[in-house]
Write a protein that holds these residues in place. Structure first.
Motif, PDB file in Angstrom:
ATOM      1  N   ILE A  14      46.997 108.523  82.423  1.00 18.42           N
ATOM      2  CA  ILE A  14      46.783 109.568  81.423  1.00 18.42           C
ATOM      3  C   ILE A  14      46.575 110.872  82.166  1.00 18.42           C
ATOM      4  N   SER A  15      47.279 111.916  81.782  1.00 15.50           N
ATOM      5  CA  SER A  15      47.011 113.215  82.394  1.00 15.50           C
ATOM      6  C   SER A  15      46.025 113.949  81.507  1.00 15.50           C
ATOM      7  N   GLY A  16      44.859 114.277  82.078  1.00 15.00           N
ATOM      8  CA  GLY A  16      43.875 115.056  81.343  1.00 15.00           C
ATOM      9  C   GLY A  16      42.683 114.246  80.872  1.00 15.00           C
ATOM     10  N   ALA A  17      41.507 114.655  81.361  1.00 17.14           N
ATOM     11  CA  ALA A  17      40.244 114.016  80.929  1.00 17.14           C
ATOM     12  C   ALA A  17      39.549 114.889  79.902  1.00 17.14           C
ATOM     13  N   GLY A  18      40.318 115.405  78.951  1.00 23.36           N
ATOM     14  CA  GLY A  18      39.715 116.063  77.787  1.00 23.36           C
ATOM     15  C   GLY A  18      39.275 114.973  76.824  1.00 23.36           C
ATOM     16  N   PRO A  19      38.762 115.348  75.662  1.00 24.36           N
ATOM     17  CA  PRO A  19      38.278 114.323  74.732  1.00 24.36           C
ATOM     18  C   PRO A  19      39.352 113.325  74.324  1.00 24.36           C
ATOM     19  N   VAL A  20      40.581 113.787  74.170  1.00 25.74           N
ATOM     20  CA  VAL A  20      41.634 112.878  73.702  1.00 25.74           C
ATOM     21  C   VAL A  20      42.022 111.884  74.801  1.00 25.74           C
ATOM     22  N   GLY A  21      42.224 112.385  76.019  1.00 27.08           N
ATOM     23  CA  GLY A  21      42.556 111.492  77.133  1.00 27.08           C
ATOM     24  C   GLY A  21      41.455 110.475  77.377  1.00 27.08           C
ATOM     25  N   LEU A  22      40.212 110.923  77.306  1.00 29.36           N
ATOM     26  CA  LEU A  22      39.081 110.023  77.568  1.00 29.36           C
ATOM     27  C   LEU A  22      38.967 108.963  76.476  1.00 29.36           C
ATOM     28  N   PHE A  23      39.129 109.398  75.211  1.00 32.34           N
ATOM     29  CA  PHE A  23      39.001 108.403  74.141  1.00 32.34           C
ATOM     30  C   PHE A  23      40.124 107.380  74.232  1.00 32.34           C
ATOM     31  N   LEU A  24      41.339 107.873  74.480  1.00 40.42           N
ATOM     32  CA  LEU A  24      42.484 106.962  74.584  1.00 40.42           C
ATOM     33  C   LEU A  24      42.273 105.973  75.739  1.00 40.42           C
ATOM     34  N   ALA A  25      41.789 106.483  76.862  1.00 35.73           N
ATOM     35  CA  ALA A  25      41.548 105.600  78.012  1.00 35.73           C
ATOM     36  C   ALA A  25      40.585 104.482  77.629  1.00 35.73           C
ATOM     37  N   GLY A  26      39.531 104.844  76.891  1.00 36.31           N
ATOM     38  CA  GLY A  26      38.547 103.837  76.453  1.00 36.31           C
ATOM     39  C   GLY A  26      39.197 102.799  75.556  1.00 36.31           C
ATOM     40  N   GLU A  27      40.061 103.235  74.658  1.00 35.87           N
ATOM     41  CA  GLU A  27      40.729 102.295  73.754  1.00 35.87           C
ATOM     42  C   GLU A  27      41.604 101.309  74.525  1.00 35.87           C
ATOM     43  N   LEU A  28      42.341 101.845  75.490  1.00 41.12           N
ATOM     44  CA  LEU A  28      43.242 100.984  76.273  1.00 41.12           C
ATOM     45  C   LEU A  28      42.438  99.994  77.111  1.00 41.12           C
ATOM     46  N   ALA A  29      41.358 100.501  77.696  1.00 38.08           N
ATOM     47  CA  ALA A  29      40.547  99.623  78.546  1.00 38.08           C
ATOM     48  C   ALA A  29      39.842  98.562  77.707  1.00 38.08           C
ATOM     49  N   LEU A  30      39.436  98.925  76.485  1.00 38.16           N
ATOM     50  CA  LEU A  30      38.818  97.952  75.576  1.00 38.16           C
ATOM     51  C   LEU A  30      39.777  96.798  75.315  1.00 38.16           C
ATOM     52  N   ALA A  31      41.080  97.133  75.310  1.00 39.96           N
ATOM     53  CA  ALA A  31      42.093  96.095  75.082  1.00 39.96           C
ATOM     54  C   ALA A  31      42.609  95.532  76.412  1.00 39.96           C
ATOM     55  N   LYS A  32      41.797  95.706  77.479  1.00 41.38           N
ATOM     56  CA  LYS A  32      42.042  95.066  78.784  1.00 41.38           C
ATOM     57  C   LYS A  32      43.245  95.634  79.543  1.00 41.38           C
ATOM     58  N   CYS A  33      43.565  96.902  79.337  1.00 41.73           N
ATOM     59  CA  CYS A  33      44.616  97.545  80.132  1.00 41.73           C
ATOM     60  C   CYS A  33      43.959  98.287  81.296  1.00 41.73           C
ATOM     61  N   SER A  34      44.697  98.384  82.419  1.00 43.99           N
ATOM     62  CA  SER A  34      44.184  99.169  83.540  1.00 43.99           C
ATOM     63  C   SER A  34      44.658 100.616  83.367  1.00 43.99           C
ATOM     64  N   VAL A  35      43.708 101.539  83.544  1.00 40.01           N
ATOM     65  CA  VAL A  35      43.997 102.941  83.221  1.00 40.01           C
ATOM     66  C   VAL A  35      43.497 103.856  84.336  1.00 40.01           C
ATOM     67  N   LEU A  36      44.360 104.813  84.701  1.00 39.41           N
ATOM     68  CA  LEU A  36      43.963 105.881  85.624  1.00 39.41           C
ATOM     69  C   LEU A  36      44.101 107.203  84.888  1.00 39.41           C
ATOM     70  N   ILE A  37      43.042 108.017  84.945  1.00 37.11           N
ATOM     71  CA  ILE A  37      43.157 109.383  84.409  1.00 37.11           C
ATOM     72  C   ILE A  37      43.232 110.343  85.594  1.00 37.11           C
ATOM     73  N   LEU A  38      44.240 111.203  85.589  1.00 38.63           N
ATOM     74  CA  LEU A  38      44.312 112.280  86.574  1.00 38.63           C
ATOM     75  C   LEU A  38      43.921 113.576  85.865  1.00 38.63           C
ATOM     76  N   GLU A  39      42.910 114.235  86.387  1.00 37.55           N
ATOM     77  CA  GLU A  39      42.392 115.451  85.728  1.00 37.55           C
ATOM     78  C   GLU A  39      42.477 116.629  86.708  1.00 37.55           C
ATOM     79  N   LYS A  40      43.057 117.709  86.216  1.00 36.78           N
ATOM     80  CA  LYS A  40      43.272 118.889  87.062  1.00 36.78           C
ATOM     81  C   LYS A  40      41.961 119.503  87.563  1.00 36.78           C
ATOM     82  N   ALA A  41      40.988 119.644  86.671  1.00 41.20           N
ATOM     83  CA  ALA A  41      39.746 120.325  87.052  1.00 41.20           C
ATOM     84  C   ALA A  41      38.882 119.430  87.938  1.00 41.20           C
ATOM     85  N   GLU A  42      38.311 120.059  89.002  1.00 45.19           N
ATOM     86  CA  GLU A  42      37.398 119.297  89.879  1.00 45.19           C
ATOM     87  C   GLU A  42      36.095 119.005  89.152  1.00 45.19           C
TER      88      GLU A  42
END
Ligand SMILES: Cc1cc2nc3c(=O)[nH]c(=O)nc-3n(C[C@H](O)[C@H](O)[C@H](O)COP(=O)(O)OP(=O)(O)OC[C@H]3O[C@@H](n4cnc5c(N)ncnc54)[C@H](O)[C@@H]3O)c2cc1C
Length: 507
Positions: A14-42
């Motif tokens: 997922i590109s972007g750890a804004g609210p949408v990227g973070l929520f989506l990542a949680g949903e995917l991980a809840l369903a046992k998917c492996s997820v990497l978020i790359l976020e531009k801001a340090e």
């Protein structure tokens, strides 16, 4: 290129750890998917994500979404946040929302028109702060195993039939899917060549924190003037709308004290003096939407897929709705559990909701223009909003009460968010949905339905029992996002429920 050695192939990047990227990542991980978020801001912290700039109004579908994943109770700030768009008022005349700055009031809303809203439903609106929300969503994502790498902007990617290779500078990462949640200027959207169609802006909006030598020269509340609009809800917190065709925002010039003073003087028609500029951000009413949300293995969600004016603030709500809709469908696709066309139903369901929100924001701008035609129309809308049906209509649109997907099925609840049924043991549907599984809710405790649900035990759980109020229903099929795929209020037609389950859950 320095390809990271020994790296895994993630299910999803997922590109972007804004609210949408973070929520989506949680949903995917809840369903046992492996997820990497790359976020531009340090640094995840920014003054623009904190009060007062980071205030965001959540509407009913987002509040239900957070409740269905056990996150609502973690939001604390709303208990002491004042809605900057609401004037003080009491009882029936308490302002609870607005359309184009025109208030609607609590006592005018006829909630009996919302027949499927139960007394113990979650709130219809709630103030939140982006930073608090992101902290909660980050905690949830990480606790479910999501990796978040900050300071790494996506700069390119290649997709093949089976996977995607994502570049961040001289590093590369691999995944089966890439989802662009990288905001309004989405690099993923641009690189993938998504068409982003829509309309150009009419104004530049400013959100500022300033010191004013003579604040008494400004009126409190929202003020429409011949040049635009200004709103001063708390001392020093001023929002301005300047109908400059969006020129200043587009110029990307820095917002200086002198510029804010010039705009504020012109828009407020006063000689007010700004003595300090602490922070400022600009925005416009440009309204654009990707014409498709998927190209091969690349998908878009949130502001990356649609932008519009933050009037009546619906962007975050729209984005969280995307993420809730996409998460379980993409996860089922990855796990080879998706029925045919399931992933494409993401676009089919969410695109029309985006169209409605963009048009809602355009309609507001159309009656906010400082010209006589718009003022005349504005007066008529104001009159309508002061009627009971008018206030109820505007409240239901602003709060997303009637959000509805066009799904096959005859029952009026099909395609709607499930009412927050309270079962005999006091447990609500929201609480039963925390594990992200679909539910076959059987009010008649039919043994055949239990057997049927057990055939899909990976994706579907069977819940039976009576509810305090059940609208004469016998059984419902509730998707993991809380939307009703099928409902029956007569004796349950077992063939029909089987067909509905196969439609959504049979691989
Ligand atoms: C003044 C204002 C008021 C608003 N009020 C409301 C409101 O009341 N209610 C509401 O619902 N909405 C409101 N909104 C809209 C809401 O803030 C947005 O819709 C929401 O933040 C979008 O979330 P997102 O995760 O899609 O994008 P963002 O929050 O923009 O997050 C995108 C992330 O992607 C990162 N990124 C960018 N490029 C890259 C890259 N190349 N690689 C990796 N990462 C990248 C960014 O750093 C960022 O962290 C408002 C907006 C504004 C401007």
């Amino acid at each position: 290129m320095n390809k990271d050695q020994n790296q895994s192939i993630y299910d999803v990047i997922i590109s972007g750890a804004g609210p949408v990227g973070l929520f989506l990542a949680g949903e995917l991980a809840l369903a046992k998917c492996s997820v990497l978020i790359l976020e531009k801001a340090e640094d995840p912290n920014s003054p623009l994500k904190q009060l007062p700039f980071g205030v965001r109004g959540l509407s009913a579908p987002s509040i239900e979404t957070l409740d269905r994943r056990g996150l609502l109770s973690e939001l604390e700030l709303h208990k002491r946040l004042k809605n900057p768009h609401q004037n003080s008022g009491q009882g029936a005349r308490r302002q609870v929302g607005h359309f184009a700055g025109i208030p609607f009031h609590e006592g005018d809303i006829d909630t009996s028109q919302w027949i499927y809203r139960l007394p113990n439903s979650t709130a219809t609106s709630l103030m939140s702060e982006i930073q608090e929300l992101e902290i909660i969503l980050t905690r949830r994502a990480e606790s479910l195993g999501v990796e978040i790498k900050r300071g790494l902007a996506i700069t390119g990617f290649d997709q093949t039939e089976n996977n995607v290779t994502v570049q961040s500078g001289d590093r590369s990462f691999q995944s089966k899917w890439l989802v662009g949640c990288d905001g309004s200027r989405s690099v993923v959207r641009k690189l993938a060549g998504f068409e982003f169609a829509g309309t150009e802006p009419e104004f530049t909006g400013y959100t500022t924190k300033i010191d004013i030598a003579d604040p008494e020269k400004l009126k409190s509340g929202r003020n429409i003037t011949p040049a635009g609009m200004y709103l001063q809800s708390q001392p020093g917190y001023v929002i301005i709308q300047d109908f400059d065709g969006g020129a200043f925002h587009g110029s990307e010039e820095p917002v200086t004290l002198e510029h804010v003073q010039e705009v504020l003087r012109r828009v407020s028609n006063t000689d007010v003096t700004v003595t300090a500029l602490h922070a400022a951000t600009t925005w416009t009413d440009r309204a654009r939407q990707a014409t498709t949300y998927r190209k091969g293995r690349v998908l878009l969600a949130g502001d990356a897929a649609h932008i519009h004016a933050p009037l009546g603030g619906q962007g975050l709500n729209l984005g969280l709705g995307d993420a809730m809709n996409l998460g379980w469908k993409l996860a089922a696709t990855i796990r080879n559990k998706a029925s045919e066309g399931l992933l494409d139903s993401y676009y089919a369901e969410r695109y029309p909701i985006g169209v409605q929100v963009l048009d809602w924001s355009r309609a507001q701008v159309a009656i906010m223009r400082p010209d006589p035609d718009a003022r005349a129309l504005n007066a008529i809308v104001r009159d309508l909003m002061n009627t009971r049906d008018g206030a109820t209509y505007f409240a239901s649109r602003v709060w997303g009460i009637n959000t509805h997907y066009k799904l096959d099925g005859h029952h009026p609840l099909t395609g709607r968010s499930v009412p927050n049924f309270e079962m005999e043991n006091g447990v609500t549907i929201g609480q039963l949905m925390r594990d992200g599984k679909a539910i076959l809710l059987d009010f008649d405790s039919n043994a055949h339905l239990k057997d049927l649900a057990n055939e899909y035990i990976d994706q579907l759980k069977y819940v039976s029992g009576r509810a305090a109020e059940q609208f004469g229903l016998s059984a419902l099929l509730i998707r993991p996002d809380g939307f009703i795929a099928w409902a029956s209020d007569s004796e349950t037609d077992e063939d029909a429920i089987r067909r509905a389950i196969e439609l959504w859950f049979a691989a």
